[in-house]
Design a protein around this motif. Structure first.
Motif, mmCIF file in Angstrom:
data_model
loop_
_atom_site.group_PDB
_atom_site.id
_atom_site.type_symbol
_atom_site.label_atom_id
_atom_site.label_comp_id
_atom_site.label_asym_id
_atom_site.label_seq_id
_atom_site.Cartn_x
_atom_site.Cartn_y
_atom_site.Cartn_z
ATOM 1 N N TYR A 148 44.824 -22.071 59.227
ATOM 2 C CA TYR A 148 45.249 -22.698 57.979
ATOM 3 C C TYR A 148 46.718 -23.121 58.065
ATOM 4 O O TYR A 148 47.074 -24.242 57.717
ATOM 5 C CB TYR A 148 45.029 -21.718 56.830
ATOM 6 C CG TYR A 148 45.205 -22.344 55.471
ATOM 7 C CD1 TYR A 148 44.225 -23.156 54.936
ATOM 8 C CD2 TYR A 148 46.358 -22.130 54.726
ATOM 9 C CE1 TYR A 148 44.380 -23.736 53.693
ATOM 10 C CE2 TYR A 148 46.530 -22.698 53.483
ATOM 11 C CZ TYR A 148 45.537 -23.498 52.971
ATOM 12 O OH TYR A 148 45.706 -24.080 51.745
ATOM 13 N N ILE A 149 47.570 -22.201 58.583
ATOM 14 C CA ILE A 149 49.000 -22.503 58.680
ATOM 15 C C ILE A 149 49.230 -23.697 59.608
ATOM 16 O O ILE A 149 49.928 -24.657 59.254
ATOM 17 C CB ILE A 149 49.780 -21.254 59.171
ATOM 18 C CG1 ILE A 149 49.784 -20.200 58.075
ATOM 19 C CG2 ILE A 149 51.190 -21.627 59.582
ATOM 20 C CD1 ILE A 149 50.395 -18.880 58.485
ATOM 21 N N SER B 29 49.087 -20.171 49.230
ATOM 22 C CA SER B 29 48.336 -20.824 50.298
ATOM 23 C C SER B 29 47.615 -22.062 49.783
ATOM 24 O O SER B 29 47.657 -23.132 50.400
ATOM 25 C CB SER B 29 47.291 -19.865 50.882
ATOM 26 O OG SER B 29 47.881 -18.669 51.266
ATOM 27 N N ILE B 30 46.941 -21.899 48.632
ATOM 28 C CA ILE B 30 46.212 -23.042 48.058
ATOM 29 C C ILE B 30 47.197 -24.155 47.729
ATOM 30 O O ILE B 30 46.948 -25.331 47.983
ATOM 31 C CB ILE B 30 45.430 -22.583 46.811
ATOM 32 C CG1 ILE B 30 44.346 -21.584 47.230
ATOM 33 C CG2 ILE B 30 44.819 -23.775 46.092
ATOM 34 C CD1 ILE B 30 43.720 -20.849 46.070
ATOM 35 N N VAL B 109 54.990 -22.852 53.943
ATOM 36 C CA VAL B 109 53.730 -22.593 54.640
ATOM 37 C C VAL B 109 53.776 -21.225 55.320
ATOM 38 O O VAL B 109 52.806 -20.467 55.296
ATOM 39 C CB VAL B 109 53.460 -23.706 55.686
ATOM 40 C CG1 VAL B 109 52.163 -23.429 56.412
ATOM 41 C CG2 VAL B 109 53.404 -25.066 55.017
ATOM 42 N N LEU B 110 54.951 -20.907 55.890
ATOM 43 C CA LEU B 110 55.063 -19.641 56.610
ATOM 44 C C LEU B 110 54.920 -18.441 55.681
ATOM 45 O O LEU B 110 54.609 -17.334 56.119
ATOM 46 C CB LEU B 110 56.399 -19.573 57.361
ATOM 47 C CG LEU B 110 56.495 -20.496 58.574
ATOM 48 C CD1 LEU B 110 57.843 -20.352 59.252
ATOM 49 C CD2 LEU B 110 55.386 -20.209 59.568
ATOM 50 N N VAL B 112 52.573 -17.947 53.886
ATOM 51 C CA VAL B 112 51.175 -17.534 54.028
ATOM 52 C C VAL B 112 51.067 -16.391 55.047
ATOM 53 O O VAL B 112 50.240 -15.500 54.926
ATOM 54 C CB VAL B 112 50.289 -18.724 54.459
ATOM 55 C CG1 VAL B 112 48.848 -18.298 54.628
ATOM 56 C CG2 VAL B 112 50.408 -19.853 53.460
ATOM 57 N N LEU B 113 51.959 -16.422 56.053
ATOM 58 C CA LEU B 113 51.981 -15.371 57.070
ATOM 59 C C LEU B 113 52.254 -14.006 56.468
ATOM 60 O O LEU B 113 51.954 -12.981 57.070
ATOM 61 C CB LEU B 113 53.067 -15.669 58.112
ATOM 62 C CG LEU B 113 52.674 -16.527 59.306
ATOM 63 C CD1 LEU B 113 53.863 -16.717 60.201
ATOM 64 C CD2 LEU B 113 51.534 -15.880 60.064
ATOM 65 N N ALA B 115 50.730 -12.655 54.318
ATOM 66 C CA ALA B 115 49.449 -11.958 54.159
ATOM 67 C C ALA B 115 49.297 -10.885 55.234
ATOM 68 O O ALA B 115 48.757 -9.806 54.983
ATOM 69 C CB ALA B 115 48.295 -12.946 54.248
ATOM 70 N N ILE B 116 49.810 -11.184 56.437
ATOM 71 C CA ILE B 116 49.712 -10.215 57.531
ATOM 72 C C ILE B 116 50.550 -8.976 57.243
ATOM 73 O O ILE B 116 50.121 -7.849 57.466
ATOM 74 C CB ILE B 116 50.150 -10.869 58.862
ATOM 75 C CG1 ILE B 116 49.207 -12.015 59.201
ATOM 76 C CG2 ILE B 116 50.176 -9.857 59.980
ATOM 77 C CD1 ILE B 116 49.654 -12.860 60.342
ATOM 78 N N ILE B 119 48.643 -7.051 54.120
ATOM 79 C CA ILE B 119 47.323 -6.424 54.324
ATOM 80 C C ILE B 119 47.401 -5.496 55.540
ATOM 81 O O ILE B 119 47.660 -5.952 56.652
ATOM 82 C CB ILE B 119 46.242 -7.503 54.519
ATOM 83 C CG1 ILE B 119 46.236 -8.456 53.313
ATOM 84 C CG2 ILE B 119 44.885 -6.857 54.690
ATOM 85 C CD1 ILE B 119 45.297 -9.635 53.453
ATOM 86 N N SER B 121 45.277 -3.830 57.503
ATOM 87 C CA SER B 121 44.409 -3.992 58.679
ATOM 88 C C SER B 121 44.856 -5.186 59.534
ATOM 89 O O SER B 121 44.794 -5.140 60.759
ATOM 90 C CB SER B 121 42.958 -4.160 58.241
ATOM 91 O OG SER B 121 42.823 -5.302 57.427
ATOM 92 N N LEU B 122 45.329 -6.256 58.876
ATOM 93 C CA LEU B 122 45.844 -7.403 59.626
ATOM 94 C C LEU B 122 47.098 -7.017 60.400
ATOM 95 O O LEU B 122 47.268 -7.382 61.559
ATOM 96 C CB LEU B 122 46.179 -8.563 58.679
ATOM 97 C CG LEU B 122 45.018 -9.437 58.236
ATOM 98 C CD1 LEU B 122 45.519 -10.529 57.308
ATOM 99 C CD2 LEU B 122 44.353 -10.057 59.450
ATOM 100 N N ILE B 125 46.232 -5.133 63.540
ATOM 101 C CA ILE B 125 45.728 -5.977 64.633
ATOM 102 C C ILE B 125 46.851 -6.766 65.286
ATOM 103 O O ILE B 125 46.957 -6.826 66.518
ATOM 104 C CB ILE B 125 44.627 -6.934 64.115
ATOM 105 C CG1 ILE B 125 43.289 -6.210 64.108
ATOM 106 C CG2 ILE B 125 44.551 -8.187 64.973
ATOM 107 C CD1 ILE B 125 42.120 -7.114 63.911
ATOM 108 N N VAL B 126 47.730 -7.358 64.453
ATOM 109 C CA VAL B 126 48.824 -8.152 65.025
ATOM 110 C C VAL B 126 49.744 -7.256 65.834
ATOM 111 O O VAL B 126 50.175 -7.620 66.935
ATOM 112 C CB VAL B 126 49.585 -8.900 63.913
ATOM 113 C CG1 VAL B 126 50.821 -9.578 64.456
ATOM 114 C CG2 VAL B 126 48.660 -9.922 63.263
ATOM 115 N N LEU B 129 48.092 -6.684 69.105
ATOM 116 C CA LEU B 129 48.180 -7.864 69.965
ATOM 117 C C LEU B 129 49.575 -7.999 70.562
ATOM 118 O O LEU B 129 49.728 -8.299 71.747
ATOM 119 C CB LEU B 129 47.836 -9.135 69.190
ATOM 120 C CG LEU B 129 46.358 -9.333 68.850
ATOM 121 C CD1 LEU B 129 46.176 -10.591 68.020
ATOM 122 C CD2 LEU B 129 45.523 -9.446 70.122
#
Lengths: 262, 262, 262, 262
Positions: A148-149, B29-30, B109-110, B112-113, B115-116, B119, B121-122, B125-126, B129
């Motif tokens: 999306y980003i 985001s929307i 836009v960033l 939106v990031l 969200a990581i 949240i 669980s996100l 994961i990040v 990684l």
């Protein structure tokens, strides 16, 4: 009334019943294949129509038998595969007189999918594949945010340079999906844009690097985990066999000790 | 003063607080998605602007609450995700009056990031990684050397034959990245050069062979190792369960022996 | 004479010595990079030449120190990396006056590879990668036979239809390598041939299926095996730790039994 | 008669015999390679023909020796590789006078495949690869159904828009195979169709997603399972060695207990 239920239950569990249904699904499959050849459709139009109606009614009877033969209506609709079969057949009846010919034809093609619900080994594999999806939930969400980003940034920056690839947000997401499969990402998408905007390369290179890395992690991680789980569950490893032997010997020693005591 | 800290700490740990922030990030985001459609921007320009300003201030308050609610300013800035949130929001304020509209829009836009970072669980994961990157350090250095040598040789040899692909060292490295993803490496890059210089094939074939082999080793090696580690840590294997049983039985035997002795 | 050997040995094992060499290799790397820009070469031609000569002589001295510092000339040339360093430097001297300017320039670029022989962690990874090659021997031979057969058949059948792809056996093998990387195998190679010879699809489809399947098996099989080996060797698994505990307890029981006996 | 059998058996198991056959297969390989160059064929036409006839007769004698040397004709034809050798050589004799020159030439090329039946390590790998096919049975059936459904739907929907890709069911299946290898799936196949039918993207995106996911699962699942199996069978793991030690110690304790009893 009870006897009818028992008879239906017996029929629906008989292997001959299953084999006939598999055979009919095969005939249905060949039929939808033949229908793609316009010369055949023109010559045997009425015959194809009759066989198709016949198959629909046989499948209807099959579903009814299985529905009556099940413990209760609730238990029948608890199995998602039964629901799937039911919807496929029912919608065949509902849409029969309608003008949505394409939808009807696609429905007839989807009946081939019933092979999965009828053949147990296929159903097991598809169930296993579907079960891996929840364990990918978080990483799919991450991929979604990532797409999306990049989609929004790509639309903002390349909207006017490459309208066929980044014209709208929807186009951009489709293009990014193409890029992440590495199909023509450079020759088709990046290089023409690079000719106009010399700094566009970081956008594509970073997207390819992050995207393929995350997807690789996603796919391999999930699959390897699944395989290992399956291996562990399937058969006892030589180590476990050995351990059972050891346990038996310990039992023996205990017994000897008990006897000594007495 | 202490009470304010306690209140802020409670608020920032409340699940409702987190959920509201997730909801606002979703709205953000929307919003950035809608802004890519010029027709919408034209009609609702002022509305979008107001909502955007509002979101920025709410996020600012959120960061302030979390900052006050943390044990100390130091502990807040120790968490890289908090620093990330802080920078994203702060730069929104700093650049607000500037003329770098594209930078401002990318900043939005960033967000939106975030969200990581919000949240859990996100974030996990990040983090996982990112943690795999150091273990790839040496092999990435190797890849770098490999790319650089092929880049310099490619520029030397094909500079005049194919200036759009090997014009400068920078172009060559980009082309080699394209080649290593196997995108149009033959049809687009090698074959036109081969028409001029018949011995160029060894350059591309060796690069593809070495490059894909090393990257495959890199990716699969790292990922499989990670998965195995995760599996070992996660849950006790059936073997380990068995071993625990054996240990318990040994304890019993020892006890029996002790009793015998007495 | 012995004292010189000791001094040289000490120097060559000193970390500062290694770091200086790494630094000089880095300078050499930047130099060969700069030489690809013709504007820089024109302006600083003589300076580049002097630095290059200087580096060659420093590297020569380095090799001499390491050669003298080694236990014997034999032990120095036993290590393939030392031989590699020696050849790279020696050929720089041999070819210095020659007219093979391209060869000389490539030699200068290859000096960057010396980073691998100097940095231990890189040398270890490259050694590990090279060690996997023998275990792939048989499967590479199989791939060779497979490529050769398809190459000969392809040349026989499509020589006249597509001379640019299947003109000679050599062309065919290159095309097959392109096909196995899945690059433009259909759009570029198969479809134009298919337009002339409608049955050509089986040739390409079977080649892609067999080729990718065998290579996948080759790569993943070798790599997964390697990773597992490495994991097993690296650290004792929790299972092994447990087993050691069990063994200790068994020892204890035995001791108790011995004492009982007395 | 019996003595002939013994002699033939001894000859066929001698390593020199195998090495000579390998050498002849190599010569045959070089020959079929040379035959692709028309200039060589023109000049040495008769020589090539003679050598080819000679090789065929030597291979015939080889098969005869192995046939006579085997325990019984039945046991010879039980081994699929012997059958393969037999058919390859026999068909060379049957087709010798025929006009199917291309078939004859392909036969000569296929003789190179005999290297697999003669070299044991190659035969083992090919056997192993073939053995993985049954375990992929169900998932290949699933892939077949999946391809067939998409093939029929694709033909129905894009028959008139893109006749070169989706003209007939056969064309569609070939196109879908191309799409699943990700070759030009977007630039070549999807985008031109998308220009006519704006909703076609779901067809391709869903196919790529499902197809690559299922194939990945298929390949990696099967291979990783195989590797693990091979690892387990190959050599006893350190865990198993430890377990054997433990078992030995338990035996000792039991012995001690028995002795105590007496």
């Amino acid at each position: 009334m009870q006897s009818i239920r028992t008879v239906c239950s017996k029929i629906s569990q008989h292997s001959l019943f299953t084999n006939i249904i598999i055979g009919l699904i095969l005939i249905n499959s060949i039929l939808v294949g033949l229908e793609t050849y316009s010369s055949i459709v023109e010559r045997y139009s009425s015959l194809l129509h009759i066989v198709d109606r016949l198959l629909l009614w046989i499948f209807t009877i099959e579903i009814l038998i299985r529905l009556i033969g099940s413990k209760s209506i609730g238990s029948f609709f608890k199995d998602p595969w039964s629901v799937f079969d039911f919807i496929i057949v029912l919608s065949g009846h509902i849409l029969v007189g309608s003008h949505y010919i394409t939808v009807l034809r696609i429905l007839r093609v989807l009946r081939v999918l019933r092979a999965i619900s009828v053949i147990p080994s296929l159903r097991r594999i598809v169930n296993a594949l579907i079960l891996t999806i929840p364990s990918m939930g978080t990483i799919l969400l991450l991929l979604g945010i990532f797409f999306y980003i990049y989609g929004v940034i790509g639309t903002m920056m390349f909207q006017s340079i490459a309208p066929e690839y980044f014209g709208t947000l929807h186009d951009s997401l489709l293009t990014l999906f193409q890029v992440v499969t590495l199909e023509s990402w450079a020759s088709g998408v990046m290089r023409p844009i690079l000719a106009e905007d010399g700094s566009a390369w970081w956008y594509f290179v970073s997207f390819v690097l992050i995207g393929t890395f995350v997807i690789f992690n996603l796919l391999i991680g999930v699959i390897v985990t699944d395989v290992e789980k399956a291996n562990n569950e399937d058969s006892p490893s030589p180590t476990d066999v050995k351990l059972n032997e050891l346990q038996a010997e310990l039992q023996e020693i205990k017994q000897v000790l008990q006897n000594n005591k007495k």
